[in-house]
Scaffold this motif. Sequence first.
Motif, PDB file in Angstrom:
ATOM      1  N   HIS A 193      39.980  48.503  47.708  1.00 39.53           N
ATOM      2  CA  HIS A 193      40.709  49.183  48.779  1.00 39.53           C
ATOM      3  C   HIS A 193      42.120  48.617  48.937  1.00 39.53           C
ATOM      4  CE1 HIS A 193      37.097  51.340  49.734  1.00 39.53           C
ATOM      5  NE2 HIS A 193      36.439  50.192  49.848  1.00 39.53           N
ATOM      6  N   TYR A 194      42.242  47.399  49.427  1.00 44.45           N
ATOM      7  CA  TYR A 194      43.505  46.725  49.650  1.00 44.45           C
ATOM      8  C   TYR A 194      44.557  47.661  50.261  1.00 44.45           C
ATOM      9  CZ  TYR A 194      47.270  43.462  49.395  1.00 44.45           C
ATOM     10  OH  TYR A 194      48.302  42.643  49.752  1.00 44.45           O
ATOM     11  N   VAL A 195      44.314  48.018  51.516  1.00 43.11           N
ATOM     12  CA  VAL A 195      45.146  48.985  52.227  1.00 43.11           C
ATOM     13  C   VAL A 195      46.222  48.312  53.068  1.00 43.11           C
ATOM     14  CG1 VAL A 195      45.098  50.859  53.928  1.00 43.11           C
ATOM     15  CG2 VAL A 195      43.211  50.610  52.289  1.00 43.11           C
ATOM     16  N   TYR A 196      45.881  47.214  53.762  1.00 42.36           N
ATOM     17  CA  TYR A 196      46.722  46.708  54.844  1.00 42.36           C
ATOM     18  C   TYR A 196      47.452  45.402  54.522  1.00 42.36           C
ATOM     19  CZ  TYR A 196      44.616  50.380  57.600  1.00 42.36           C
ATOM     20  OH  TYR A 196      44.216  51.615  58.057  1.00 42.36           O
ATOM     21  N   GLY A 197      47.683  45.101  53.270  1.00 41.22           N
ATOM     22  CA  GLY A 197      48.577  43.994  52.958  1.00 41.22           C
ATOM     23  C   GLY A 197      50.017  44.410  53.239  1.00 41.22           C
ATOM     24  N   ASN A 198      50.842  43.467  53.716  1.00 39.44           N
ATOM     25  CA  ASN A 198      52.254  43.814  53.922  1.00 39.44           C
ATOM     26  C   ASN A 198      53.024  43.609  52.621  1.00 39.44           C
ATOM     27  OD1 ASN A 198      53.052  41.032  53.778  1.00 39.44           O
ATOM     28  ND2 ASN A 198      52.586  40.778  55.970  1.00 39.44           N
ATOM     29  N   GLU A 199      54.299  43.970  52.614  1.00 35.47           N
ATOM     30  CA  GLU A 199      55.064  43.943  51.358  1.00 35.47           C
ATOM     31  C   GLU A 199      55.138  42.536  50.766  1.00 35.47           C
ATOM     32  OE1 GLU A 199      59.373  45.225  49.452  1.00 35.47           O
ATOM     33  OE2 GLU A 199      58.910  45.741  51.532  1.00 35.47           O
ATOM     34  N   GLU A 200      55.332  41.546  51.607  1.00 35.08           N
ATOM     35  CA  GLU A 200      55.408  40.170  51.126  1.00 35.08           C
ATOM     36  C   GLU A 200      54.091  39.752  50.489  1.00 35.08           C
ATOM     37  OE1 GLU A 200      56.381  36.154  50.475  1.00 35.08           O
ATOM     38  OE2 GLU A 200      57.723  37.816  50.980  1.00 35.08           O
ATOM     39  N   ALA A 254      50.534  36.799  41.343  1.00 32.35           N
ATOM     40  CA  ALA A 254      49.403  35.931  40.991  1.00 32.35           C
ATOM     41  C   ALA A 254      48.473  36.572  39.965  1.00 32.35           C
ATOM     42  CB  ALA A 254      48.609  35.583  42.251  1.00 32.35           C
ATOM     43  N   GLY A 255      48.698  37.853  39.665  1.00 27.79           N
ATOM     44  CA  GLY A 255      47.864  38.541  38.672  1.00 27.79           C
ATOM     45  C   GLY A 255      46.638  39.220  39.243  1.00 27.79           C
ATOM     46  N   VAL A 256      46.538  39.278  40.569  1.00 30.72           N
ATOM     47  CA  VAL A 256      45.432  39.993  41.202  1.00 30.72           C
ATOM     48  C   VAL A 256      45.626  41.491  40.998  1.00 30.72           C
ATOM     49  CG1 VAL A 256      44.293  40.476  43.416  1.00 30.72           C
ATOM     50  CG2 VAL A 256      45.148  38.174  42.923  1.00 30.72           C
ATOM     51  N   THR A 257      44.542  42.233  40.794  1.00 31.52           N
ATOM     52  CA  THR A 257      44.610  43.686  40.639  1.00 31.52           C
ATOM     53  C   THR A 257      43.795  44.347  41.752  1.00 31.52           C
ATOM     54  OG1 THR A 257      42.696  43.851  39.159  1.00 31.52           O
ATOM     55  CG2 THR A 257      44.828  43.417  38.135  1.00 31.52           C
ATOM     56  N   ALA A 258      43.982  45.655  41.918  1.00 32.90           N
ATOM     57  CA  ALA A 258      43.370  46.352  43.051  1.00 32.90           C
ATOM     58  C   ALA A 258      42.748  47.668  42.625  1.00 32.90           C
ATOM     59  CB  ALA A 258      44.410  46.606  44.147  1.00 32.90           C
ATOM     60  N   THR A 259      41.766  48.096  43.401  1.00 29.93           N
ATOM     61  CA  THR A 259      41.098  49.380  43.201  1.00 29.93           C
ATOM     62  C   THR A 259      41.359  50.288  44.387  1.00 29.93           C
ATOM     63  OG1 THR A 259      39.299  48.454  41.880  1.00 29.93           O
ATOM     64  CG2 THR A 259      38.863  50.526  42.986  1.00 29.93           C
ATOM     65  N   GLN A 260      41.838  51.492  44.119  1.00 26.93           N
ATOM     66  CA  GLN A 260      41.973  52.506  45.163  1.00 26.93           C
ATOM     67  C   GLN A 260      40.735  53.404  45.145  1.00 26.93           C
ATOM     68  OE1 GLN A 260      44.798  55.780  44.679  1.00 26.93           O
ATOM     69  NE2 GLN A 260      45.505  55.496  46.779  1.00 26.93           N
ATOM     70  N   CYS A 261      40.240  53.759  46.338  1.00 26.79           N
ATOM     71  CA  CYS A 261      39.068  54.627  46.475  1.00 26.79           C
ATOM     72  C   CYS A 261      39.456  55.828  47.332  1.00 26.79           C
ATOM     73  CB  CYS A 261      37.902  53.866  47.104  1.00 26.79           C
ATOM     74  SG  CYS A 261      37.408  52.384  46.203  1.00 26.79           S
ATOM     75  N   PRO A 262      40.085  56.849  46.745  1.00 18.93           N
ATOM     76  CA  PRO A 262      40.687  57.923  47.537  1.00 18.93           C
ATOM     77  C   PRO A 262      39.725  58.655  48.462  1.00 18.93           C
ATOM     78  CG  PRO A 262      41.542  57.972  45.306  1.00 18.93           C
ATOM     79  CD  PRO A 262      40.420  56.981  45.304  1.00 18.93           C
ATOM     80  N   SER A 263      38.596  59.137  47.947  1.00 20.82           N
ATOM     81  CA  SER A 263      37.700  59.959  48.776  1.00 20.82           C
ATOM     82  C   SER A 263      37.106  59.158  49.916  1.00 20.82           C
ATOM     83  CB  SER A 263      36.573  60.540  47.915  1.00 20.82           C
ATOM     84  OG  SER A 263      37.075  61.451  46.969  1.00 20.82           O
TER      85      SER A 263
END
Length: 469
Positions: free
Chosen positions: A286-293, A301-310
């Motif tokens: 998800h990772y929705v609410y991280g700020n720009e910084e 740091a090389g972390v990756t994210a998954t978006q779950c649209p539906s």
Amino acid sequence: MPPAALRVDTLITNAYIVLDVATEGPEAQQEALEAGREIDGGWIALDAGRVHSAGARSVQPPAAERVIDAGGRLITPGLVNTHHHMYQNLTRAFAPAINGSLFQWLTTLYPRWAALDEESTYLSTYVACAELLLSGCTTSSDHMYVHPRPNLIDAQIKATTEIGFRFMANRGSMTRSVEDGGLPPKAVVQDEETILADSERLISTFHDPTPGAMTRVALAPCSMFSVSESIMRKTAELAEKHDVRLHTHLAEDKDEDTYALEVYGRRPVEYFEDVGWATPRSWVAHYVYGNEEENRRLAAAGVTATQCPSSNMILAGDTADAQALRSMGMAVGLGCDGSASSDSANLWMETRGAMLLARYRNGPSAMSARGALSMATRGSAANLGWADEIGHLRPGACADLVIWESAPLSQAGALTDPVEGWLRSGPASGWCVMVAGKSLVESGQLQLGALDDVLPRHARAAAQMQGVS
């Protein structure tokens, strides 16, 4: 190119082939054709579970044991699902939970999920994989974090192995029940010793780090509000010891900000960094609410994210700004999320949803069909640390591919770009879906002999879990 005398397992001819998605934007098709990443009217040869070679119609292909005429259809790499909770298809569209917030939804369903056992876990995994295959998905992870009984992940791997589906089992965990200030009931949480011992057992029993592996294991504490700080730290150490991936939910809901500040005195991303998770080993859901910084720090740091649209839309939350994250150098993949939140397991639909959300949020030029396909293939493969072998069809890649089919009416008039037509003018489904070169869908039909037996058993298990007579 290979000589005609060479014989391979399978040759697919007469197709528009996307070998790799590396170009986006208005001129992407022509650039991809000129660079050889896409082939119009070409062939692709598969041998021993790998992509052997590919070429245009003007190039002589190798001889093959089996020849498939794709009939001009589109071929892409198999889609990769990087966040799911497969057991949740036992409580799809569960009426008492459908109109709540994330936390309300969870507290309504946790007591139902406490009934999970090996049989219902096996059945729900089998059904989820079958559904994913029809949507063109050839690899999936699954975040199994509810453990009311032992050996549930063993049951999952039994199902995926029987099917022949490429799978990354995520050994999830929860330690903090309602009695400890968390959300889940005590019946579905475990103590730290049990979690760590079972994590070691699953890695030693099932994790295959070798090339072409069909099963791998990642470690995946559920979320900061359901596990202790200690288990987050110890799990990161264990993943480092065994060189496996790390996964968790992060910054999914605004309530998470409040919880993190009250309990830890830190924002969710700060906590994530402090417990040793900000490494290239981690991907977050998800990772929705991280700020720009925070976004820039995690990307660096090389972390990756998954978006779950539906799932994000159904639960009426916000959704990750995938384009912004990708512009910072973060790989972003796609996931179906739980089959009780998205109520479906269709990765084509999530790919289209990602394209639409990006355009809705950032304007009509924000994302093309190729951009969304890149998320569902290259981005998702990067989430799983598997980008060398899946998410593309370059020679040597795993022979995981989809020959797509759309209803003729939906494609009437879509003449100039088969990739844009595939995603804009759907729905599309797998006409032929191959995993490691084996056809698990042929002519649009699943080739799973046990499905007729599994479905009625699944219906009974779902009825029992939901309390429906």
